[in-house]
Design a protein around this motif. Sequence first.
Motif, PDB file in Angstrom:
ATOM      1  N   LYS A  57      54.083  48.394  40.642  1.00  0.00           N
ATOM      2  CA  LYS A  57      53.965  49.535  39.747  1.00  0.00           C
ATOM      3  C   LYS A  57      54.413  49.117  38.347  1.00  0.00           C
ATOM      4  O   LYS A  57      55.590  48.827  38.135  1.00  0.00           O
ATOM      5  CB  LYS A  57      54.811  50.698  40.259  1.00  0.00           C
ATOM      6  CG  LYS A  57      54.331  51.255  41.592  1.00  0.00           C
ATOM      7  CD  LYS A  57      55.177  52.429  42.040  1.00  0.00           C
ATOM      8  CE  LYS A  57      54.682  52.984  43.382  1.00  0.00           C
ATOM      9  NZ  LYS A  57      55.494  54.123  43.833  1.00  0.00           N
ATOM     10  N   MET A  58      53.453  49.070  37.402  1.00  0.00           N
ATOM     11  CA  MET A  58      53.804  48.647  36.047  1.00  0.00           C
ATOM     12  C   MET A  58      52.838  49.264  35.042  1.00  0.00           C
ATOM     13  O   MET A  58      51.785  49.803  35.402  1.00  0.00           O
ATOM     14  CB  MET A  58      53.804  47.123  35.945  1.00  0.00           C
ATOM     15  CG  MET A  58      52.451  46.467  36.222  1.00  0.00           C
ATOM     16  SD  MET A  58      52.560  44.663  36.262  1.00  0.00           S
ATOM     17  CE  MET A  58      53.406  44.399  37.809  1.00  0.00           C
ATOM     18  N   SER A  59      53.202  49.153  33.790  1.00  0.00           N
ATOM     19  CA  SER A  59      52.402  49.742  32.710  1.00  0.00           C
ATOM     20  C   SER A  59      51.283  48.782  32.280  1.00  0.00           C
ATOM     21  O   SER A  59      51.267  47.601  32.656  1.00  0.00           O
ATOM     22  CB  SER A  59      53.305  50.055  31.521  1.00  0.00           C
ATOM     23  OG  SER A  59      53.835  48.850  30.996  1.00  0.00           O
ATOM     24  N   VAL A 118      44.549  43.583  40.242  1.00  0.00           N
ATOM     25  CA  VAL A 118      45.027  44.699  39.437  1.00  0.00           C
ATOM     26  C   VAL A 118      44.197  45.928  39.758  1.00  0.00           C
ATOM     27  O   VAL A 118      42.959  45.888  39.739  1.00  0.00           O
ATOM     28  CB  VAL A 118      44.935  44.377  37.933  1.00  0.00           C
ATOM     29  CG1 VAL A 118      45.328  45.596  37.116  1.00  0.00           C
ATOM     30  CG2 VAL A 118      45.818  43.186  37.604  1.00  0.00           C
ATOM     31  N   ILE A 119      44.837  47.028  40.042  1.00  0.00           N
ATOM     32  CA  ILE A 119      44.163  48.280  40.360  1.00  0.00           C
ATOM     33  C   ILE A 119      44.144  49.144  39.102  1.00  0.00           C
ATOM     34  O   ILE A 119      45.192  49.423  38.517  1.00  0.00           O
ATOM     35  CB  ILE A 119      44.876  49.024  41.509  1.00  0.00           C
ATOM     36  CG1 ILE A 119      44.991  48.118  42.742  1.00  0.00           C
ATOM     37  CG2 ILE A 119      44.144  50.305  41.856  1.00  0.00           C
ATOM     38  CD1 ILE A 119      45.828  48.715  43.859  1.00  0.00           C
ATOM     39  N   LYS A 120      42.917  49.575  38.725  1.00  0.00           N
ATOM     40  CA  LYS A 120      42.788  50.398  37.525  1.00  0.00           C
ATOM     41  C   LYS A 120      42.140  51.734  37.869  1.00  0.00           C
ATOM     42  O   LYS A 120      41.433  51.873  38.869  1.00  0.00           O
ATOM     43  CB  LYS A 120      41.959  49.672  36.477  1.00  0.00           C
ATOM     44  CG  LYS A 120      42.602  48.408  35.942  1.00  0.00           C
ATOM     45  CD  LYS A 120      41.777  47.797  34.816  1.00  0.00           C
ATOM     46  CE  LYS A 120      42.443  46.551  34.254  1.00  0.00           C
ATOM     47  NZ  LYS A 120      41.651  45.974  33.127  1.00  0.00           N
ATOM     48  N   THR A 121      42.359  52.677  37.001  1.00  0.00           N
ATOM     49  CA  THR A 121      41.715  53.981  37.153  1.00  0.00           C
ATOM     50  C   THR A 121      40.314  53.917  36.567  1.00  0.00           C
ATOM     51  O   THR A 121      39.894  52.909  35.986  1.00  0.00           O
ATOM     52  CB  THR A 121      42.539  55.064  36.420  1.00  0.00           C
ATOM     53  OG1 THR A 121      42.534  54.773  35.022  1.00  0.00           O
ATOM     54  CG2 THR A 121      43.962  55.101  36.946  1.00  0.00           C
ATOM     55  N   VAL A 181      45.862  50.838  34.032  1.00  0.00           N
ATOM     56  CA  VAL A 181      46.396  50.133  35.199  1.00  0.00           C
ATOM     57  C   VAL A 181      47.083  51.130  36.117  1.00  0.00           C
ATOM     58  O   VAL A 181      47.968  51.884  35.707  1.00  0.00           O
ATOM     59  CB  VAL A 181      47.373  49.025  34.771  1.00  0.00           C
ATOM     60  CG1 VAL A 181      48.001  48.398  36.009  1.00  0.00           C
ATOM     61  CG2 VAL A 181      46.653  47.977  33.944  1.00  0.00           C
ATOM     62  N   LYS A 182      46.660  51.113  37.362  1.00  0.00           N
ATOM     63  CA  LYS A 182      47.276  51.983  38.363  1.00  0.00           C
ATOM     64  C   LYS A 182      48.320  51.233  39.170  1.00  0.00           C
ATOM     65  O   LYS A 182      49.301  51.802  39.645  1.00  0.00           O
ATOM     66  CB  LYS A 182      46.187  52.528  39.281  1.00  0.00           C
ATOM     67  CG  LYS A 182      46.668  53.552  40.277  1.00  0.00           C
ATOM     68  CD  LYS A 182      45.489  54.081  41.082  1.00  0.00           C
ATOM     69  CE  LYS A 182      45.948  55.134  42.073  1.00  0.00           C
ATOM     70  NZ  LYS A 182      44.809  55.653  42.880  1.00  0.00           N
ATOM     71  N   GLY A 183      48.133  49.938  39.324  1.00  0.00           N
ATOM     72  CA  GLY A 183      49.071  49.139  40.072  1.00  0.00           C
ATOM     73  C   GLY A 183      48.531  47.760  40.337  1.00  0.00           C
ATOM     74  O   GLY A 183      47.427  47.404  39.910  1.00  0.00           O
ATOM     75  N   VAL A 184      49.317  46.946  41.040  1.00  0.00           N
ATOM     76  CA  VAL A 184      48.928  45.582  41.387  1.00  0.00           C
ATOM     77  C   VAL A 184      49.069  45.434  42.889  1.00  0.00           C
ATOM     78  O   VAL A 184      50.093  45.807  43.472  1.00  0.00           O
ATOM     79  CB  VAL A 184      49.794  44.543  40.651  1.00  0.00           C
ATOM     80  CG1 VAL A 184      49.382  43.136  41.058  1.00  0.00           C
ATOM     81  CG2 VAL A 184      49.695  44.722  39.152  1.00  0.00           C
ATOM     82  N   LYS A 185      48.072  44.888  43.515  1.00  0.00           N
ATOM     83  CA  LYS A 185      48.104  44.691  44.950  1.00  0.00           C
ATOM     84  C   LYS A 185      49.137  43.630  45.325  1.00  0.00           C
ATOM     85  O   LYS A 185      49.501  42.789  44.500  1.00  0.00           O
ATOM     86  CB  LYS A 185      46.723  44.267  45.442  1.00  0.00           C
ATOM     87  CG  LYS A 185      45.642  45.318  45.279  1.00  0.00           C
ATOM     88  CD  LYS A 185      44.306  44.781  45.781  1.00  0.00           C
ATOM     89  CE  LYS A 185      43.196  45.814  45.617  1.00  0.00           C
ATOM     90  NZ  LYS A 185      41.892  45.297  46.088  1.00  0.00           N
ATOM     91  N   PRO A 186      49.637  43.671  46.562  1.00  0.00           N
ATOM     92  CA  PRO A 186      50.577  42.634  47.010  1.00  0.00           C
ATOM     93  C   PRO A 186      49.994  41.242  46.807  1.00  0.00           C
ATOM     94  O   PRO A 186      48.825  40.986  47.099  1.00  0.00           O
ATOM     95  CB  PRO A 186      50.761  42.952  48.498  1.00  0.00           C
ATOM     96  CG  PRO A 186      50.468  44.401  48.605  1.00  0.00           C
ATOM     97  CD  PRO A 186      49.401  44.684  47.605  1.00  0.00           C
TER      98      PRO A 186
END
Length: 680
Positions: free
Chosen positions: A281-283, A301-304, A309-314
């Motif tokens: 979870k990051m900006s 990287v997960i984006k909307t 950026v919504k988050g980063v996968k493991p």
Amino acid sequence: MSQILEATAIIKGKDATGGTFDAVASKIGRIARAANALNRDVQKQMSVASTAAANAERHIDRTQRAQASAFHGYKMAIGGAAVYKGAHAMRAIAERAAEASENRAHEQARMDAAGMTAHEIEEAGKLAGDISKKFPSLSQTEMMHTARNVRSMVGTFEEATHVLEPLARLRVVALGAHPEKAEELNEDFDKLAKGMEIKGVTQDRAKFEHYIDNMAKAVNVFGDTLRPTDYYEMFKYGRAATNALSDDFMLKTAPTLAQELGGSSAGKALSSFYTQMVGGKMSNKSVEALAEYGLINKDKVIKTKTGNVKGVKPGGIVGEEYLKPGQTDPYMWVNKVLIPALAKKGVTDPSKIQEIIAAISSQQTTAQMMAIFATQQARIEKDKELVAGAKGGSAAEDYQKNDPKVIRKSIGAQADNLLANTTETAMPAVNQGMNWFASGLSWAAERAKSRPGDIAAGGGWLAAMGGALGLDTTLAGLEKITGKGGTSFMASKVAASLAPVLALPQIADAVMDDHDLERLKRYEAGPRYRLDQLAALGGSGWGPARDEQGRMKNPSWLDRHIWPEDDGRVATRARLENELEGFGYNRNVTEGRYRGGNAGWTIDDIRKATGIGSGEPVKAQIEGNATLTTTVTVQPAAGFWAQVEQKVENAINAFRASGSTAKGSTGSTGQSSPDASPAP
């Protein structure tokens, strides 16, 4: 014829010695007068010397008396100081005993409330006592407290018994590092135990002991700036990161971080790092900074839909080996992954490194922690080496043996053990008494609503009585030391005599109903009240001891000024006996009642006491048929003889009043039943 001629020869001579003798006589006279004058002077000087000698003797006598007075005053002062110090010491001991026994009973009550069986409570007491013997600076009650808390962590009392000693070792080490905070250790170790539970090491005994030993090493090295509660705060505020962080990081690197940031801030920084680098979870800014230096896999990287950026996968962050759950090590990630990546881009200046870290980090505390890891490697490595070389829990024996501050704490802890063990059996009675007192205060509080004056008066009297007892106790102590004084607890007696003045009768009246008052009035109007008063005259009552005549026995000088020589008990006894005669009691019966004696009376004594003749046979004439029946019920009671007298007298009176005198057979004396003599 011859003629005889007579002639007288007149011889004249000159005395040439007269003047000489006159001069000698005159000189002797002058010598005598001079001797007399000298004698007068000598007598005068002797008189002056005698007066001076007398004055000197008086001065010496005054000096001796002053010295004696000074010595007596000095002795009195020392005695007073000794009594004060002794009283203060006794009060301190009493307070310490009360506190120790209360703490022990309180802990036992908490164990019972926590669901521990009676057997477990007993075993906990024995185990705590054994540990207290091994580590005297820890009291038995303190270790019972720890045993209860550890039981809640590990699940069973049996498991708790295995980890209690390692915790005791760490506690002694913490005491050696912070002896000035000994009173806070109970709370500190409650928190530490909870932190160990949060960390998840309490279910693994080997891991638990490993943590305890390494924490002891860190406390020994950084004792002035690191406390066991710092670990608790790191564990608490680390949240999800707490269980994910590696043991090596928590035991070797985290102590340095806690000294720098404090336990809570260090925990928050670790939590933020874990959330960002492991949780993903990051900006947008953080993702861009990481991507610029090749530290993120953009494919993960997960984006909307809008591109944020919504988050980063493991596995999206480079250096996954330092970010795995259970092996997370922020220090190693910064120095093995981040710093080399920046160096590849030509960034080696410490200030520039800190700027990039600030851009990467989502939280300020995370940036501060990573900056410490990136710029203070030498310090951190030095601390790790110091911790590795320090003593762990084994230092507890060294502190216990060689540290005077820990040894002094041992004296206090063992004194608590002594006092608590001594008073433990009395605590049920003490609890009952305190419950009774609380109930009394509750009654007084309720009664104060309707009768506030009575309650205030009673409270004032109790306070005065307590003060008087304290004063009398002090004076009695002075008398023992100096051999002077003595009050026979006069102040206490005077204070007690004020009870009627301070509305205590009104308080008694408030708790008595009309039925009680009616019974009291009947009692005071009857003979039993007077018999009880006669019995009370046999004691001393308030004041000095007295003999049967009411005179003081061995009174002190203050007794003579306060109490009358004769307390009037002789006159009071005579008055009461006269009043009892009005109720039909003669003196023989009266003395048998109030003196409690049994004279072994015969029937003749009863006859005399009840007035049935003065030892003479009773003469009775009966007209017609008459039967005299007297029933005497013998009961094992204090009033036996009075019952005999009353029964016989009532029967005789009834018989005498039943008809006129007439002819008939003779009566009987009643002793051996012979016939009475005929009437004249």
